[in-house]
Design a protein around this motif. Sequence first.
Motif, PDB file in Angstrom:
ATOM      1  N   THR A  39     -16.353  71.126  10.775  1.00 55.29           N
ATOM      2  CA  THR A  39     -15.569  70.971  12.010  1.00 55.29           C
ATOM      3  C   THR A  39     -16.323  70.180  13.066  1.00 55.29           C
ATOM      4  OG1 THR A  39     -16.317  73.168  12.738  1.00 55.29           O
ATOM      5  CG2 THR A  39     -14.170  73.037  11.654  1.00 55.29           C
ATOM      6  N   GLN A  40     -17.649  70.244  13.079  1.00 53.52           N
ATOM      7  CA  GLN A  40     -18.415  69.417  14.015  1.00 53.52           C
ATOM      8  C   GLN A  40     -18.177  67.935  13.755  1.00 53.52           C
ATOM      9  OE1 GLN A  40     -22.550  70.503  13.889  1.00 53.52           O
ATOM     10  NE2 GLN A  40     -22.236  72.448  14.929  1.00 53.52           N
ATOM     11  N   VAL A  41     -18.181  67.565  12.480  1.00 56.89           N
ATOM     12  CA  VAL A  41     -17.881  66.177  12.117  1.00 56.89           C
ATOM     13  C   VAL A  41     -16.432  65.849  12.464  1.00 56.89           C
ATOM     14  CG1 VAL A  41     -17.747  64.528  10.217  1.00 56.89           C
ATOM     15  CG2 VAL A  41     -19.608  66.190  10.288  1.00 56.89           C
ATOM     16  N   GLY A  42     -15.545  66.800  12.207  1.00 58.82           N
ATOM     17  CA  GLY A  42     -14.130  66.590  12.494  1.00 58.82           C
ATOM     18  C   GLY A  42     -13.853  66.381  13.968  1.00 58.82           C
ATOM     19  N   VAL A  43     -14.524  67.146  14.829  1.00 55.43           N
ATOM     20  CA  VAL A  43     -14.353  66.991  16.275  1.00 55.43           C
ATOM     21  C   VAL A  43     -14.755  65.590  16.712  1.00 55.43           C
ATOM     22  CG1 VAL A  43     -15.253  67.716  18.524  1.00 55.43           C
ATOM     23  CG2 VAL A  43     -14.575  69.429  16.833  1.00 55.43           C
ATOM     24  N   ALA A  44     -15.891  65.111  16.222  1.00 52.52           N
ATOM     25  CA  ALA A  44     -16.338  63.759  16.573  1.00 52.52           C
ATOM     26  C   ALA A  44     -15.332  62.722  16.095  1.00 52.52           C
ATOM     27  CB  ALA A  44     -17.710  63.485  15.958  1.00 52.52           C
ATOM     28  N   LEU A  45     -14.770  62.925  14.898  1.00 49.05           N
ATOM     29  CA  LEU A  45     -13.782  61.987  14.353  1.00 49.05           C
ATOM     30  C   LEU A  45     -12.511  61.967  15.194  1.00 49.05           C
ATOM     31  CD1 LEU A  45     -12.880  60.027  12.140  1.00 49.05           C
ATOM     32  CD2 LEU A  45     -12.147  62.020  10.788  1.00 49.05           C
ATOM     33  N   VAL A  46     -12.072  63.151  15.635  1.00 47.11           N
ATOM     34  CA  VAL A  46     -10.865  63.242  16.465  1.00 47.11           C
ATOM     35  C   VAL A  46     -11.027  62.425  17.744  1.00 47.11           C
ATOM     36  CG1 VAL A  46      -9.540  64.811  17.950  1.00 47.11           C
ATOM     37  CG2 VAL A  46     -10.011  65.431  15.583  1.00 47.11           C
ATOM     38  N   PHE A  47     -12.158  62.549  18.407  1.00 40.87           N
ATOM     39  CA  PHE A  47     -12.358  61.835  19.667  1.00 40.87           C
ATOM     40  C   PHE A  47     -12.636  60.354  19.441  1.00 40.87           C
ATOM     41  CE2 PHE A  47     -12.470  66.082  21.266  1.00 40.87           C
ATOM     42  CZ  PHE A  47     -11.988  65.957  22.562  1.00 40.87           C
ATOM     43  N   GLY A 199      -2.431  61.067  13.158  1.00 39.56           N
ATOM     44  CA  GLY A 199      -2.092  62.357  13.763  1.00 39.56           C
ATOM     45  C   GLY A 199      -2.398  63.525  12.840  1.00 39.56           C
ATOM     46  N   LYS A 200      -2.284  63.300  11.536  1.00 37.12           N
ATOM     47  CA  LYS A 200      -2.584  64.366  10.582  1.00 37.12           C
ATOM     48  C   LYS A 200      -4.066  64.722  10.591  1.00 37.12           C
ATOM     49  CE  LYS A 200       1.264  63.361   7.455  1.00 37.12           C
ATOM     50  NZ  LYS A 200       1.656  62.868   6.103  1.00 37.12           N
ATOM     51  N   VAL A 201      -4.917  63.764  10.939  1.00 37.46           N
ATOM     52  CA  VAL A 201      -6.355  64.052  11.038  1.00 37.46           C
ATOM     53  C   VAL A 201      -6.595  65.066  12.151  1.00 37.46           C
ATOM     54  CG1 VAL A 201      -8.627  63.082  11.558  1.00 37.46           C
ATOM     55  CG2 VAL A 201      -7.013  61.792  10.137  1.00 37.46           C
ATOM     56  N   ASP A 202      -5.988  64.838  13.319  1.00 36.72           N
ATOM     57  CA  ASP A 202      -6.126  65.773  14.433  1.00 36.72           C
ATOM     58  C   ASP A 202      -5.692  67.176  14.018  1.00 36.72           C
ATOM     59  OD1 ASP A 202      -6.745  63.478  15.736  1.00 36.72           O
ATOM     60  OD2 ASP A 202      -5.233  63.659  17.308  1.00 36.72           O
ATOM     61  N   ARG A 203      -4.502  67.257  13.405  1.00 33.13           N
ATOM     62  CA  ARG A 203      -3.957  68.556  13.045  1.00 33.13           C
ATOM     63  C   ARG A 203      -4.798  69.247  11.970  1.00 33.13           C
ATOM     64  NH1 ARG A 203       2.041  66.281  12.541  1.00 33.13           N
ATOM     65  NH2 ARG A 203       1.003  64.341  13.166  1.00 33.13           N
ATOM     66  N   THR A 204      -5.310  68.461  11.036  1.00 32.03           N
ATOM     67  CA  THR A 204      -6.154  69.043   9.985  1.00 32.03           C
ATOM     68  C   THR A 204      -7.419  69.647  10.570  1.00 32.03           C
ATOM     69  OG1 THR A 204      -5.330  67.468   8.342  1.00 32.03           O
ATOM     70  CG2 THR A 204      -7.415  68.556   7.851  1.00 32.03           C
ATOM     71  N   VAL A 205      -8.041  68.930  11.501  1.00 39.74           N
ATOM     72  CA  VAL A 205      -9.259  69.441  12.143  1.00 39.74           C
ATOM     73  C   VAL A 205      -8.952  70.723  12.913  1.00 39.74           C
ATOM     74  CG1 VAL A 205     -11.007  68.967  13.907  1.00 39.74           C
ATOM     75  CG2 VAL A 205     -10.378  67.195  12.258  1.00 39.74           C
TER      76      VAL A 205
END
Length: 325
Positions: A39-47, A199-205
């Motif tokens: 999730t740390q990697v995912g948060v960075a990807l979202v932003f 948008g699916k990336v945001d929701r997945t994270v």
Amino acid sequence: MRIPFLDGFLASMLGAICIAALFPQLGVSGGALHLDHVTQVGVALVFLLSGAGLSVDRLKAGAANWRLHLFVQSFTFIVFPLIGLAVTALVGRWLPRELVIGFFYLCALPSTVSSSIAMTSMAHGNIAGAVFNATLSSLIGMVLTPLYISLFLSTAAHGAPLSDQFVKIGEQLFLPFVVGQLLRPWVGDWIAKHKTSVGKVDRTVIVLIVFNAFSDATAAGIWTRYGVTPLLLTALFAAALLAVVLTLTRFTAERLHFGIEDEIAAVFCGSKKSLAAGAPMAALIFGSGGALGLIMLPIMLYHQIQLITCSVIARRYAARPGVAH
């Protein structure tokens, strides 16, 4: 118009919560999936994707209406936090400490982007104003939300030093966002063409953060310790909070003699809170652990209640006389 996050996203979150309740070791921090690191990697990807997808031209289209902007940002970052302080003082005796923090966190969050714009469009309101304010709110929230939380927790002797909080925010939110903006000339068109997939990336994270948080909470015995009463009280307080803010935003917009289109943008942008920003920031600010599930519960419930309620209000606005159907 389809409302973002209302159907498949809700089902995914509920599914993640059920799996976390049955098999907490699967999603627990340090567990088989190592979701605390994922999730740390995912948060960075979202932003990063958020920065790459931000169009400055769209912001310019709604920038001139300063009265609307001042209204929305004041409600989001002044009125809401003041209500949050009052709510935490009133409900603190009935709710666990983590839920009290969660309610203030909810009130300190920025407004939504996608659903605020979608509701304003459905209601035939000032779409350019909604785009500007929703986006501006997200940018301001990257600074003010962690600042408010740090001050709130420091006052209660629970928080990390403010400097540590801003180092984390800089590393995992601002830096990816700035990198995304720098990459926009090369990837902006691709993101625009694949908006649904992005948008699916945001929701997945978000779903992974929820799974991790609720797995940790189940493993720590949070739910068996407190039972179902805090859940019901949280839903009740979240609904009451939304009702109060919707009433205040509409009443104030009318007293300020806003045109109906500006009033619509003011009501929807000024009353909403962003789970899309709230879940990643919660994982960053509060870290993994059993408490995170309870802290995130108010924004998760408020998010769903606001979507259902505001979609009804948007349809009523759209049915007003003089609007082309």
